[in-house]
Each structure stands twice: as C-alpha cells, then as structure tokens.
Design a protein around this motif. Structure first.
Motif, PDB file in Angstrom:
ATOM      1  N   THR A  40     124.249  36.106  47.859  1.00 19.67           N
ATOM      2  CA  THR A  40     123.508  36.812  46.806  1.00 19.67           C
ATOM      3  C   THR A  40     122.058  36.348  46.807  1.00 19.67           C
ATOM      4  O   THR A  40     121.130  37.174  46.769  1.00 19.67           O
ATOM      5  N   TRP A  41     121.852  35.041  46.848  1.00 16.89           N
ATOM      6  CA  TRP A  41     120.486  34.515  46.851  1.00 16.89           C
ATOM      7  C   TRP A  41     119.723  35.025  48.072  1.00 16.89           C
ATOM      8  O   TRP A  41     118.563  35.413  47.971  1.00 16.89           O
ATOM      9  N   ASP A  42     120.378  35.049  49.218  1.00 15.59           N
ATOM     10  CA  ASP A  42     119.733  35.549  50.436  1.00 15.59           C
ATOM     11  C   ASP A  42     119.334  37.016  50.277  1.00 15.59           C
ATOM     12  O   ASP A  42     118.234  37.413  50.653  1.00 15.59           O
ATOM     13  N   ARG A  43     120.228  37.819  49.700  1.00 15.65           N
ATOM     14  CA  ARG A  43     119.922  39.246  49.510  1.00 15.65           C
ATOM     15  C   ARG A  43     118.738  39.462  48.570  1.00 15.65           C
ATOM     16  O   ARG A  43     117.941  40.374  48.789  1.00 15.65           O
ATOM     17  N   ILE A  44     118.627  38.639  47.528  1.00 17.09           N
ATOM     18  CA  ILE A  44     117.556  38.880  46.553  1.00 17.09           C
ATOM     19  C   ILE A  44     116.233  38.255  46.963  1.00 17.09           C
ATOM     20  O   ILE A  44     115.204  38.574  46.372  1.00 17.09           O
ATOM     21  N   THR A  45     116.241  37.382  47.966  1.00 19.46           N
ATOM     22  CA  THR A  45     114.984  36.764  48.383  1.00 19.46           C
ATOM     23  C   THR A  45     114.536  37.188  49.779  1.00 19.46           C
ATOM     24  O   THR A  45     113.493  36.732  50.240  1.00 19.46           O
ATOM     25  N   THR A  46     115.295  38.060  50.405  1.00 15.29           N
ATOM     26  CA  THR A  46     114.908  38.571  51.718  1.00 15.29           C
ATOM     27  C   THR A  46     114.037  39.797  51.534  1.00 15.29           C
ATOM     28  O   THR A  46     114.425  40.743  50.834  1.00 15.29           O
ATOM     29  N   GLN A  47     112.853  39.763  52.123  1.00 15.82           N
ATOM     30  CA  GLN A  47     111.942  40.902  52.032  1.00 15.82           C
ATOM     31  C   GLN A  47     112.634  42.160  52.535  1.00 15.82           C
ATOM     32  O   GLN A  47     113.203  42.161  53.613  1.00 15.82           O
ATOM     33  N   GLY A  48     112.613  43.203  51.741  1.00 15.60           N
ATOM     34  CA  GLY A  48     113.236  44.459  52.134  1.00 15.60           C
ATOM     35  C   GLY A  48     114.744  44.461  51.978  1.00 15.60           C
ATOM     36  O   GLY A  48     115.411  45.394  52.427  1.00 15.60           O
ATOM     37  N   GLY A  49     115.299  43.429  51.337  1.00 21.03           N
ATOM     38  CA  GLY A  49     116.742  43.366  51.113  1.00 21.03           C
ATOM     39  C   GLY A  49     117.195  44.423  50.125  1.00 21.03           C
ATOM     40  O   GLY A  49     116.392  45.077  49.459  1.00 21.03           O
ATOM     41  N   ASP A  50     118.499  44.580  50.013  1.00 19.29           N
ATOM     42  CA  ASP A  50     119.027  45.625  49.143  1.00 19.29           C
ATOM     43  C   ASP A  50     119.030  45.243  47.665  1.00 19.29           C
ATOM     44  O   ASP A  50     119.112  46.098  46.803  1.00 19.29           O
ATOM     45  N   HIS A  51     118.922  43.972  47.347  1.00 16.90           N
ATOM     46  CA  HIS A  51     118.870  43.519  45.963  1.00 16.90           C
ATOM     47  C   HIS A  51     117.462  43.011  45.647  1.00 16.90           C
ATOM     48  O   HIS A  51     116.787  42.467  46.508  1.00 16.90           O
ATOM     49  N   GLN A  52     117.084  43.175  44.400  1.00 12.03           N
ATOM     50  CA  GLN A  52     115.818  42.654  43.892  1.00 12.03           C
ATOM     51  C   GLN A  52     116.162  41.705  42.743  1.00 12.03           C
ATOM     52  O   GLN A  52     117.170  41.888  42.057  1.00 12.03           O
ATOM     53  N   CYS A  53     115.324  40.722  42.533  1.00 10.80           N
ATOM     54  CA  CYS A  53     115.532  39.807  41.410  1.00 10.80           C
ATOM     55  C   CYS A  53     114.188  39.459  40.808  1.00 10.80           C
ATOM     56  O   CYS A  53     113.247  39.106  41.524  1.00 10.80           O
ATOM     57  N   ALA A  54     114.117  39.572  39.499  1.00 11.17           N
ATOM     58  CA  ALA A  54     112.947  39.093  38.763  1.00 11.17           C
ATOM     59  C   ALA A  54     113.410  37.933  37.900  1.00 11.17           C
ATOM     60  O   ALA A  54     114.542  37.919  37.399  1.00 11.17           O
ATOM     61  N   VAL A  55     112.545  36.963  37.739  1.00 14.75           N
ATOM     62  CA  VAL A  55     112.848  35.798  36.915  1.00 14.75           C
ATOM     63  C   VAL A  55     111.799  35.678  35.815  1.00 14.75           C
ATOM     64  O   VAL A  55     110.677  36.155  35.960  1.00 14.75           O
ATOM     65  N   SER A  56     112.187  35.038  34.733  1.00 11.63           N
ATOM     66  CA  SER A  56     111.259  34.768  33.637  1.00 11.63           C
ATOM     67  C   SER A  56     111.015  33.268  33.570  1.00 11.63           C
ATOM     68  O   SER A  56     111.907  32.468  33.858  1.00 11.63           O
ATOM     69  N   GLU A  57     109.789  32.934  33.198  1.00 12.20           N
ATOM     70  CA  GLU A  57     109.411  31.527  33.063  1.00 12.20           C
ATOM     71  C   GLU A  57     108.736  31.326  31.713  1.00 12.20           C
ATOM     72  O   GLU A  57     107.962  32.173  31.268  1.00 12.20           O
ATOM     73  N   ASP A  58     109.017  30.180  31.103  1.00 10.98           N
ATOM     74  CA  ASP A  58     108.314  29.848  29.864  1.00 10.98           C
ATOM     75  C   ASP A  58     106.934  29.282  30.201  1.00 10.98           C
ATOM     76  O   ASP A  58     106.558  29.201  31.377  1.00 10.98           O
ATOM     77  N   GLU A  59     106.199  28.891  29.185  1.00 10.78           N
ATOM     78  CA  GLU A  59     104.828  28.415  29.396  1.00 10.78           C
ATOM     79  C   GLU A  59     104.758  27.159  30.258  1.00 10.78           C
ATOM     80  O   GLU A  59     103.744  26.890  30.890  1.00 10.78           O
ATOM     81  N   ALA A  60     105.851  26.394  30.304  1.00  9.14           N
ATOM     82  CA  ALA A  60     105.883  25.173  31.111  1.00  9.14           C
ATOM     83  C   ALA A  60     106.350  25.440  32.540  1.00  9.14           C
ATOM     84  O   ALA A  60     106.463  24.509  33.331  1.00  9.14           O
ATOM     85  N   GLY A  61     106.632  26.715  32.859  1.00 10.20           N
ATOM     86  CA  GLY A  61     107.065  27.055  34.204  1.00 10.20           C
ATOM     87  C   GLY A  61     108.557  26.900  34.435  1.00 10.20           C
ATOM     88  O   GLY A  61     109.023  27.003  35.573  1.00 10.20           O
ATOM     89  N   ARG A  62     109.313  26.658  33.354  1.00 13.48           N
ATOM     90  CA  ARG A  62     110.771  26.554  33.482  1.00 13.48           C
ATOM     91  C   ARG A  62     111.381  27.951  33.491  1.00 13.48           C
ATOM     92  O   ARG A  62     111.031  28.794  32.658  1.00 13.48           O
ATOM     93  N   MET A  63     112.305  28.186  34.407  1.00 12.13           N
ATOM     94  CA  MET A  63     112.961  29.481  34.492  1.00 12.13           C
ATOM     95  C   MET A  63     113.891  29.653  33.288  1.00 12.13           C
ATOM     96  O   MET A  63     114.679  28.759  32.975  1.00 12.13           O
ATOM     97  N   THR A  64     113.765  30.803  32.630  1.00 12.73           N
ATOM     98  CA  THR A  64     114.560  31.057  31.425  1.00 12.73           C
ATOM     99  C   THR A  64     115.536  32.213  31.576  1.00 12.73           C
ATOM    100  O   THR A  64     116.389  32.406  30.714  1.00 12.73           O
ATOM    101  N   GLY A  65     115.419  32.982  32.643  1.00 11.23           N
ATOM    102  CA  GLY A  65     116.331  34.106  32.821  1.00 11.23           C
ATOM    103  C   GLY A  65     116.081  34.819  34.123  1.00 11.23           C
ATOM    104  O   GLY A  65     115.139  34.505  34.862  1.00 11.23           O
ATOM    105  N   PHE A  66     116.954  35.787  34.395  1.00 13.65           N
ATOM    106  CA  PHE A  66     116.811  36.590  35.608  1.00 13.65           C
ATOM    107  C   PHE A  66     117.454  37.958  35.399  1.00 13.65           C
ATOM    108  O   PHE A  66     118.322  38.134  34.547  1.00 13.65           O
TER     109      PHE A  66
END
Length: 147
Positions: A40-66
């Motif tokens: 799954t991680w490979d699919r969402i981080t491979t350029q042109g892959g079939d899955h896309q993933c967006a992440v959210s970060e708080d002001e400190a740069g900590r990931m809060t969601g996807f």
C-alpha cells in the motif's frame, strides 16, 4: 477549523504514517499483513501509481491524518470516478476540521480529473464521520455486497 498543512505523501513519511495506518486498522477491527501495508505504501508513494495519498501536518510538522484515494474509469461517463478508500485522523486532531481538509484535497484532485463521481463508504456505526460526510455529500441509496 484548524489550519493544517495538507500535502501529498512522500516516501520519507513512512515512519509517521505507519502508526496512523495501524490506528486506522485498529479502529476497523482488522489486521493486514505487513507485506500488504508495504505494498500500500509503495502504491501511494510511487509516481504515477494507482493510489494517491495526502497527509495532514500540525504546526509542529507532526502528521495528524491521511486520506488515500484512487481513480478508476466509469462505465457511466467518459471521465473518471474517484474512490476515497481510506480516511483517518489521529484522536488528538479530531474535531478540528482536519478530516474536512483532507477530503477537500481529494475533492480538488477529483475536480482536476473532472470525475463523474467521488464516493466512499464508512461503517454504519461511525456516526461521527457521518456527521461530516453529510455536510459535503449526499448519502447514496445503495447496498454493498462482498464476496
């Protein structure tokens, strides 16, 4: 609504994404093999892959969601459909508008592709998420079957 940074996931996000992914799977009382998580991680981080993933970060740069979404052709239109497959926000960031901003990112990408339909599903018991979903979409009158 808290202003967060929403951006495309990149390969170096794995260490922050993985605990959120595991919490998401726990929320749905499911477990997937490590090889599936890695695929799954490979699919969402491979350029042109079939899955896309967006992440959210708080002001400190900590990931809060996807949000993970994918595009597929429609047999009802000449354009694409967008399936929002997974959406998760950490417990600490819930109620701050993060989920809405993640959805908006997926909606923007679907609009760029002129998608015929953007759709997703949730558990019947996930009332908190449904309160948000009912402000941004119409509940479909379909029944899902699985094999």
């Amino acid at each position: 609504m808290q202003n967060v940074n929403v951006r495309a996931a990149v390969s170096t996000d794995y260490e922050q994404w993985l605990p959120l992914w595991e919490s998401y799977l726990q929320f749905y009382h499911t477990d997937v093999p490590t090889r599936v998580t890695e695929a799954t991680w490979d699919r969402i981080t491979t350029q042109g892959g079939d899955h896309q993933c967006a992440v959210s970060e708080d002001e400190a740069g900590r990931m809060t969601g996807f949000v993970i979404y994918l595009f597929h052709r429609s047999s009802w239109a000449a354009t694409w459909n967008c399936l929002i497959e997974d959406l998760f926000v950490s417990e600490a960031a819930r109620g701050l508008g993060v989920a809405r901003q993640l959805l908006d990112k997926a909606f923007q990408e679907a609009d760029v592709r002129e998608c015929y339909r953007t759709y997703w599903q949730t558990e019947e018991t996930n009332k908190r998420a449904q309160r948000l979903y009912e402000t941004v979409a119409t509940r479909a009158a379909v029944v899902q079957y699985r094999r």
